[in-house]
Design a protein around this motif. Structure first.
Motif: not given
Length: 341
Positions: A6, A9-10, A13, A62, A66, A96-97, A100-101, A131
């Protein structure tokens, strides 16, 4: 299943957000040429959308967003996305959703807004090459595990027919409304101009109707939004203004007109371009009741009045600056994605 980091990820983005909030020369090239493909996508509108997206992607928000979800492992589900194209980057939040999921985005982009979203995802890959294989653009959606589709009331029927057998979020037409009390400052009414005119009023978060108290004097409203007069110089907006004005004049429909926006009393929510509908309420309680009855058709409500509603309430000037947790139609996209079995 692979683990999701996570924090990474943060950071990824948030870095993308910085690049969008401060566009480089290459991104400015895209921003400045979009109107060749879509006349509504002026450089000012596209830059505004890109910067708003960049500001949304900050590490603080973010992290807060999350933290609410249990995202520890990438499920790698193939999520079909049918994106709208009415305003620049309008479909980015869905992409985006999905990313990140920990899922794969199968993107059916709108022909109105295909270049910009592709460029932003290429920027994301520059930031984090992992990505590169997590999204793909397709002409036709096949082999998907779930669907998120945005369209009109008409297209939603087709979506429900074709995609009804898989988990789905299907969105229909929505409009936004402003509730005025008559006590708004000049600054607030001027900010309301952004809610009305940003992206020429083409978005579902744009205000298409006013609720005003009985006896409301529109002079202060018209004076406060006078700065937005140059919108009439856009040929497509001007065509809509002239067309609707001629219809009202021929039909003898009562309306107010300041030379670039017409106001017409009408119970409907969806006003034509260059027209703002309005309705009158007798008390805040009755206005609140009206808004509750229309909640399924509303995206957000612009007001400072103390009312209880089922829709997101935003201050004047902020309807087109949603935060990460301001989900379209009030449906939690991340909850939907993170609980797919």
């Amino acid at each position: 299943m692979s683990k999701i980091d996570i924090n990474n990820t943060i950071n990824t983005f948030a870095e993308l957000g910085k690049r969008l909030a401060n566009p480089d020369e290459a991104l400015m090239g895209i921003i400045n040429t979009e109107r060749q493909y879509n006349a509504w996508f002026t450089p000012e509108s596209v830059l505004s959308a890109v910067k708003a997206t960049g500001e949304m992607l900050n590490s603080t928000d973010l992290s807060q967003w999350l933290a609410k979800y249990n995202i520890t492992e990438a499920k790698g589900k193939r999520i079909g996305l049918v994106l709208a194209g009415n305003i620049p980057l309008v479909g980015f939040h869905d992409v985006l959703c999905v990313l990140v999921s920990g899922n794969h985005a199968l993107i059916k982009a709108s022909s109105q807004d295909a270049r910009l979203i592709k460029y932003v995802l290429n920027l994301l890959v520059e930031v984090d090459s992992s990505y590169a294989d997590k999204s793909s653009f397709v002409e036709r959606l096949v082999d998907f595990d779930a669907i998120i589709a945005t369209g009109s009331n008409n297209t939603s029927r087709y979506f429900e027919y074709y995609f009804g057998k898989v988990p789905n979020i299907i969105r229909k037409n929505r409009n936004s409304i402003a509730l005025l009390t008559g006590n708004e400052s000049t600054e607030e009414l001027h900010a309301l101009g952004n809610d009305i005119f940003d992206y020429f009023g083409l978005g579902c978060r744009n205000v298409s109707k006013l609720l005003v108290p009985a006896g409301y004097n529109f002079n202060s409203f018209f004076e406060a939004i006078e700065d937005f007069h140059p919108i009439i110089n856009h040929h497509k907006y001007n065509n809509n203004y002239d067309y609707n004005k001629s219809i009202y004049l021929v039909n003898g429909d009562q309306h107010l007109d300041n030379g670039f926006l017409m106001l017409k009393q009408d119970e409907r929510l969806t006003s034509p371009l260059a027209v703002l509908f309005y309705d009158i309420y007798e008390s805040l309680d009755s206005a609140q009741e009206t808004l509750l009855q229309q909640s399924e058709q509303l995206q957000c409500i612009v007001t400072t009045a103390a009312i209880k509603t089922q829709n997101q309430q935003v201050p004047f000037g902020q309807s087109q600056h949603p935060q990460l947790w301001d989900y379209a139609d009030g449906v939690d996209t991340m909850e939907f994605l993170s609980t797919l079995s």
